[in-house]
Design an enzyme around this catalytic site. Structure first.
Site, PDB file in Angstrom:
ATOM      1  N   TYR A 191      40.739 -31.689  81.049  1.00  0.00           N
ATOM      2  CA  TYR A 191      40.882 -33.134  80.871  1.00  0.00           C
ATOM      3  C   TYR A 191      40.607 -33.590  79.460  1.00  0.00           C
ATOM      4  O   TYR A 191      39.941 -32.927  78.681  1.00  0.00           O
ATOM      5  CB  TYR A 191      40.012 -33.885  81.875  1.00  0.00           C
ATOM      6  N   ASN A 202      32.189 -22.960  78.938  1.00  0.00           N
ATOM      7  CA  ASN A 202      31.616 -23.392  77.657  1.00  0.00           C
ATOM      8  C   ASN A 202      30.991 -22.181  76.997  1.00  0.00           C
ATOM      9  O   ASN A 202      30.163 -21.512  77.599  1.00  0.00           O
ATOM     10  CB  ASN A 202      30.491 -24.416  77.869  1.00  0.00           C
ATOM     11  N   TYR A 242      28.681 -21.318  73.975  1.00  0.00           N
ATOM     12  CA  TYR A 242      27.824 -21.943  72.961  1.00  0.00           C
ATOM     13  C   TYR A 242      27.325 -20.920  71.947  1.00  0.00           C
ATOM     14  O   TYR A 242      26.852 -19.847  72.330  1.00  0.00           O
ATOM     15  CB  TYR A 242      26.562 -22.529  73.605  1.00  0.00           C
ATOM     16  N   HIS A 302      25.929 -36.800  79.397  1.00  0.00           N
ATOM     17  CA  HIS A 302      27.152 -37.278  80.072  1.00  0.00           C
ATOM     18  C   HIS A 302      26.992 -37.118  81.575  1.00  0.00           C
ATOM     19  O   HIS A 302      26.058 -36.461  82.043  1.00  0.00           O
ATOM     20  CB  HIS A 302      28.359 -36.438  79.615  1.00  0.00           C
ATOM     21  N   HIS A 327      23.140 -35.722  82.086  1.00  0.00           N
ATOM     22  CA  HIS A 327      22.567 -34.433  81.701  1.00  0.00           C
ATOM     23  C   HIS A 327      23.120 -34.006  80.347  1.00  0.00           C
ATOM     24  O   HIS A 327      24.182 -34.466  79.923  1.00  0.00           O
ATOM     25  CB  HIS A 327      22.829 -33.352  82.758  1.00  0.00           C
ATOM     26  N   ARG A 333      25.335 -18.448  74.525  1.00  0.00           N
ATOM     27  CA  ARG A 333      25.319 -18.574  75.986  1.00  0.00           C
ATOM     28  C   ARG A 333      26.681 -19.040  76.486  1.00  0.00           C
ATOM     29  O   ARG A 333      27.362 -19.826  75.813  1.00  0.00           O
ATOM     30  CB  ARG A 333      24.261 -19.595  76.403  1.00  0.00           C
TER      31      ARG A 333
END
Ligand SMILES: O=C(O)CCC(=O)C(=O)O
Ligand SMILES: [Fe+2]
Length: 461
Positions: free
Chosen positions: A88, A137, A139, A148, A216, A227
């Site tokens: 999105y 994700n 990182y 968000h 969060h 990670r």
């Protein structure tokens, strides 16, 4: 086997002697209210975690080659995002997020279905075919995500997050702050109401207040090492969908400049050192997998969120309004099946390519074969076979079994393992003995590990 993680011992209140960065600052009742909708599941053993991380690595290699569809990868500071199934556009946030058209997002890779989703379904964590959207994700150390709520008009609850490569934490009721007077911009965070540990190899589910009433974030201080978070969700079928940008084009064919950028970032992520896996979580209960629980997992775990949500009826008025804005909605009666187009474009292959690959990973041919003969091809199968063979065959030593397991891997995988061994033995950097980590396109259709060709230049005096 399904085991429930006990977050209690790792949630430290203000009275605790833990360093400030590990502390939850909310009152006991605030912490409890958030924790009520959170559950941790341990369904992977150390070998599974290693396999999952290896699959992530091959996925990133593909990403770097520009083989995913045009909107499947998003780059931001210290973080890369991969969308599969559905992705999105943030569109300024606050409810204006819209789905990219599925034509611009790669389908969910086969290994995620096989190694994660099917296992979640089998252990009763989620209903069959419920998950249809995956975000990954990746990182870098110090990476973060601002506060968000996962858009409630796009995603059903619960949402699931699997953590890989290193432990981290998700903070609730906490805001990130950006000091733009320094270069690079410094990112700090306010005190979180709840700091929830996100342990490597654990799936955490979130629903209720923690997802719908509070925000969060991931603080930079909680991303000590590289990670990966795999977020598994179900989309709302009436979510707004944008017009397609392409007809299933892969990034490398569509936007060369962005592809170069993606390639550079992927290479950086691939160079990260992988830490040895250590189990650091506590379990509240251990459920032995009995024949009964295998046959009827639904009876065992009764969670309100496991009920199939009733599809919301979209008002005619809203549909008309969205249509006027050039925004459609999904007309889906799940589960998503890959259509011919998905299969064809899975690798970013050109439609002209004669041999179309259906499967996603390079090891899938062997897996397919094993499936046909009813085997998983792992050590358990071989040991089972071993005990059901004639006596003389049973005398086959463990070395032979190990060799058999080894030979079941693809040539590419065996080559990679061999090079890794050489690299670690002689302390080479991965690039030294790694000849297939280049961006050659042919590596998808062929699993051969070919030596690099050296062009012989003309001999001149
Ligand atoms: O990295 C995580 O654990 C959380 C990511 C997240 O909240 C999101 O992508 O929506
Ligand atoms: Fe989120």
């Amino acid at each position: 086997m399904l085991r429930i993680v006990d977050f209690g011992p790792d949630i430290h209140d203000k009275e605790s002697k833990k360093a400030d960065q590990y502390i939850s600052h909310g009152s006991a009742s605030e912490r409890r209210e958030i924790l009520d909708g959170i559950k941790g599941f341990s369904i992977f053993d150390a070998d599974d975690v290693e396999d999952l991380e290896r699959n992530c690595t091959s996925m990133i290699e593909r990403g770097g080659k520009g083989k995913f569809r045009v909107k499947s990868i998003d780059i931001s500071r210290l973080r890369m995002k991969y969308f599969f199934g559905h992705g999105y556009d943030y569109g300024g946030g606050k409810g204006s997020e819209k789905f990219f058209n599925p034509k611009d997002i790669s389908p969910i890779p086969e290994w995620i279905y096989e190694s994660i989703i099917e296992k979640m379904e089998k252990t009763g964590i989620v209903d069959k075919n419920w998950i249809n959207s995956v975000v990954i994700n990746d990182y870098e150390p110090g990476g973060f995500i601002v506060q968000h709520q996962d858009p409630p008009h796009l995603f059903e609850r619960p949402i699931f997050i699997l953590t890989l490569f290193s432990d981290s934490a998700l903070s609730f009721g906490c805001n990130l702050r950006f000091d733009r007077t320094v270069e690079p911009v410094e990112v700090t965070a306010s005190d979180p109401i709840l700091r929830l540990p996100m342990q490597r190899g654990i799936i955490t589910s979130f629903e209720g207040m923690c997802m719908n009433e509070i925000k969060h974030c991931v603080r930079p201080v909680d991303t000590k090492e590289r990670r990966v978070a795999i977020i598994l969700r179900r989309i709302c079928e009436d979510g707004p969908v944008l017009e397609p940008l392409t007809n299933g084009e892969s990034l490398r064919n569509f936007d060369k400049k962005l592809h170069k950028k993606v390639q550079k970032r992927c290479e950086k992520m691939l160079a990260s050192k992988i830490l040895p896996y250590e189990r650091s979580f506590h379990l509240v209960e251990v459920k032995r997998e009995t024949e009964k629980s295998k046959a009827a997992p639904k009876e065992k775990v009764k969670e309100p969120w496991r009920k199939q949500p009733k599809p919301k009826k979209e008002s005619k008025k809203r549909k008309e309004k969205l249509k006027k804005k050039g925004v459609g909605t999904f007309e889906l009666d799940r589960p998503i099946e890959k259509d011919e187009n998905d299969k064809q474009w899975n690798f970013g292959d050109s439609p002209e390519r004669v041999s179309k690959r259906v499967e996603w990973s390079s090891d899938d041919e062997q897996k397919e074969k094993n499936k046909r003969i009813g085997k998983t091809g792992d050590m358990a199968d071989l040991i089972y076979d071993f005990h059901h063979q004639d006596k003389d065959l049973r005398d086959m030593d463990i070395k032979t079994i190990e060799r058999k397991v080894h030979m079941q891997k693809s040539r590419k995988q065996r080559g990679r393992e061999f090079r890794d061994k050489i690299n670690s033995k002689f302390g080479f950097k991965t690039s030294v003995a790694n000849s297939d980590s280049d961006s050659s396109d042919s590596s998808d259709s062929s699993e051969e590990v070919r030596p690099k060709k050296t062009r012989i230049s003309k001999f001149t005096f």
